[in-house]
Design an enzyme around this catalytic site. Structure first.
Site, short mmCIF file in Angstrom:
data_model
loop_
_atom_site.label_atom_id
_atom_site.label_comp_id
_atom_site.label_asym_id
_atom_site.label_seq_id
_atom_site.Cartn_x
_atom_site.Cartn_y
_atom_site.Cartn_z
N ASN B 387 0.82 -1.19 0.00
CA ASN B 387 0.00 0.00 0.00
C ASN B 387 0.86 1.25 0.00
O ASN B 387 0.89 2.00 -0.96
CB ASN B 387 -0.96 -0.03 1.20
CG ASN B 387 -2.00 1.07 1.12
OD1 ASN B 387 -1.88 2.01 0.36
ND2 ASN B 387 -3.03 0.96 1.92
N ASP B 388 1.61 1.44 1.07
CA ASP B 388 2.39 2.67 1.20
C ASP B 388 3.41 2.85 0.08
O ASP B 388 3.68 3.97 -0.34
CB ASP B 388 3.10 2.71 2.56
CG ASP B 388 2.10 2.71 3.71
OD1 ASP B 388 1.01 3.29 3.53
OD2 ASP B 388 2.41 2.13 4.77
#
Lengths: 103, 461
Positions: B387-388
């Site tokens: 995600n990040d």
């Protein structure tokens, strides 16, 4: 004080060697390298042994605790690093088993 | 006095440690390097038994070594690959604790010498006690955060900066007191303060930064071992400890650079009041979710697919199924690569280990800099449990905690498929705009489960 200078010299040169030997490492190997370096400082076990061989009285217990902890650091560190590195070098097998077990 | 031949063997052990680190820096020589290091460590630890006379407690020492060996091997053999970071943290912590205990014992040993103790020896002793305890306590907190025994979010309480400053001043002041008038109780007190210090140092660190802290504590332990080497007048400890301290510090900086963070910010960011994490709440904005069948169609007819694996993939143990999927796609004539962010997983190189374990061919793994230009050509970008590392906020919103971190340009792909368990944000706790992009389809569910459905759907086409 001259003896301290000798120690300081070894220290400073070791700093440069430490940085130099890992300066070209690819990020792929960062984790095993960190783990391997962690295992190397497990050599504090030698220090723990050197102290424990000539103490008497209740201090022995502390020495033995230090030895157990240092051994875990050293042995566990090298074994876990080896397990990680096997992943990189293993020959292709048709199907891998679960992650849990060794080898 | 150590006999000359033994001193010579100690020197060889020190060289062995240098060769070990050097070997670990290259993929071909890494395993040999590790074995050389292990050999050097064993020889160095066995050496005192050959030249010391009137040794006490030898049977007890051997039993302690046996206990430690069994525990160490058991832990190292049974740990899951995904839990590697916390295992390393734990091994590092016990090493730091051992160094602190050794320094306290040595202090007790040298006290009878009275005024003839060199002041520098006492400085090194104080340093070993404090920093060893910091490393122990800090590593235990790190372990608890990664093992999810406690929250991985920063733990901050009012007055934390004052407490932190107080502990710092107390440890320096007490060290000065110890150097001026060495007493055993001061050493013990220093160890206790070091433990509190370690807790306060790591509690405010946010989850995503924990790996960097592990690496830093590893370097700390190295330095304590080096200082312990001075106290015990042992060159092997000095050289080995310094090597680890220096290379560990350097490695910490490399990791921090890869994440676009500064070490000072990680350690003191939360103290300054600014949280190192975002909100951590799931968003309720509309997203486009897809079925495995929809995603299968996208994938099966793509010529160029880039896969972005993240920690979620590893936790779900879906990497083997993923590899099968990639094999099927490759057979259909697609070019498939894995884009590896430097800190994918929980620490640098972690994802490479996990994928190597699933027998993903080494040449399919592409580092960020190699592949970042290729995303524009990718028909489909498949993001699995990451995600990040694909969050455009790192480039666009200066207020975001991850701002400045180099990311994978997944947003440049023609179609993006996101496999996520839920709408919960990633480790940094911030929303990802890419999820709301019109090119993005979301596949909700456990990565392994979804991956199996996706695999059968592709095979069925």
């Amino acid at each position: 004080m001259s003896i301290a200078i000798v120690w300081l010299t070894i220290f400073v040169l070791s700093v440069f060697v430490g940085i130099e030997v890992i300066s070209k490492v690819s990020s792929t190997l960062h984790t095993p390298l960190m783990s391997g370096a962690n295992a190397i400082h497990g050599v504090i076990l030698l220090g723990a042994i050197l102290v424990t061989v000539h103490i008497e009285g209740p201090g022995v217990i502390v020495g033995l605790i230090a030895i157990v902890l240092a051994t875990i650091n050293m042995v566990g560190g090298f074994v876990v690093t080896d397990r990680m590195l096997q992943m990189f070098t293993r020959k292709k097998t048709p199907r891998a088993t679960t992650t849990g077990g060794a080898k | 006095m150590i006999p000359v031949w033994a001193q010579f063997v100690y020197l060889l052990c020190a060289v062995g440690f240098i060769l070990a680190l050097k070997g670990l820096s290259g993929p071909k020589t890494a395993r040999t390097g590790n074995l050389i290091g292990a050999g050097a460590a064993v020889v160095a630890c066995a050496l005192p038994f050959t030249y010391l006379d009137n040794m006490k407690n030898v049977p007890l020492i051997l039993v302690a070594i046996a206990v430690g060996t069994v525990a160490g091997v058991y832990g190292a053999r049974t740990v899951q690959m995904t839990q590697m970071p916390q295992m390393v943290a734990l091994f590092n912590g016990v090493g730091g604790g051992a160094a602190a205990l050794v320094a306290v014992l040595e202090l007790d040993e040298i006290l009878p010498q009275g005024d003839s103790i060199g002041w520098f020896t006492l400085v090194a002793t104080a340093f070993t006690i404090v920093v060893g305890s910091v490393s122990f306590a800090g590593s235990v907190v790190t372990f608890a955060k990664l093992q999810e025994l406690m929250t991985s979010r920063p733990v901050v309480f009012p007055g934390l900066p004052i407490a932190f400053g107080g502990v710092l001043i107390a440890s320096v002041a007490l060290s000065v007191v110890l150097v001026r008038g060495p007493e055993l109780w001061i050493g013990v007190l220093l160890a206790l303060i070091g433990l509190v210090f370690g807790l306060l140092l790591v509690l405010p660190v946010g989850g995503a930064d924990v790996p960097i802290v592990i690496s830093l504590l590893n370097a700390f332990t190295g330095l304590t071992v080096a200082a312990g080497g001075y106290v015990l007048s042992n060159t092997v400890l000095l050289v080995a400890g310094t090597l680890v301290g220096a290379s560990g510090t350097f490695l910490t900086l490399l990791m921090a650079n890869a994440m676009g963070r500064s070490v000072a910010n990680i350690l003191f960011g939360a103290l300054k009041g600014g949280s190192t994490l975002g909100g951590g709440e799931a968003s309720d904005r509309p997203v486009r979710s897809a079925t495995p069948e929809d995603a299968a169609i996208l994938l099966a007819y793509a010529d160029r697919v880039i896969i972005v694996p993240g920690y979620g993939l590893a936790v779900a143990q879906a990497q083997h199924t993923l590899r099968e999927l990639v094999d099927v796609l490759t057979e259909r004539g697609a070019q498939v690569d894995y884009a590896i962010h430097p800190v994918a997983g929980r620490m640098p190189g972690h994802m490479n280990v996990l994928l190597a374990e699933a027998q993903v061919p080494y040449e399919q793994l592409q580092e960020m800099d190699e592949i970042n230009g290729d995303f524009k050509e990718a028909d489909v970008v498949l993001v699995v449990g990451a995600n990040d590392v694909v969050n455009p906020a790192a480039k666009t919103s200066p207020g975001a905690p991850i701002y400045g971190m180099p990311i994978l340009n997944a947003d440049e792909g023609k179609q993006i498929i996101f496999m996520k368990r839920s709408m919960r944000p990633g480790f940094a706790g911030i929303e990802n705009e890419l999820l709301f992009d019109e090119k993005t389809s979301l596949l909700f569910g456990d990565a392994k489960d979804t991956m199996s459905k996706l695999l059968s759907a592709v095979k069925a086409l």
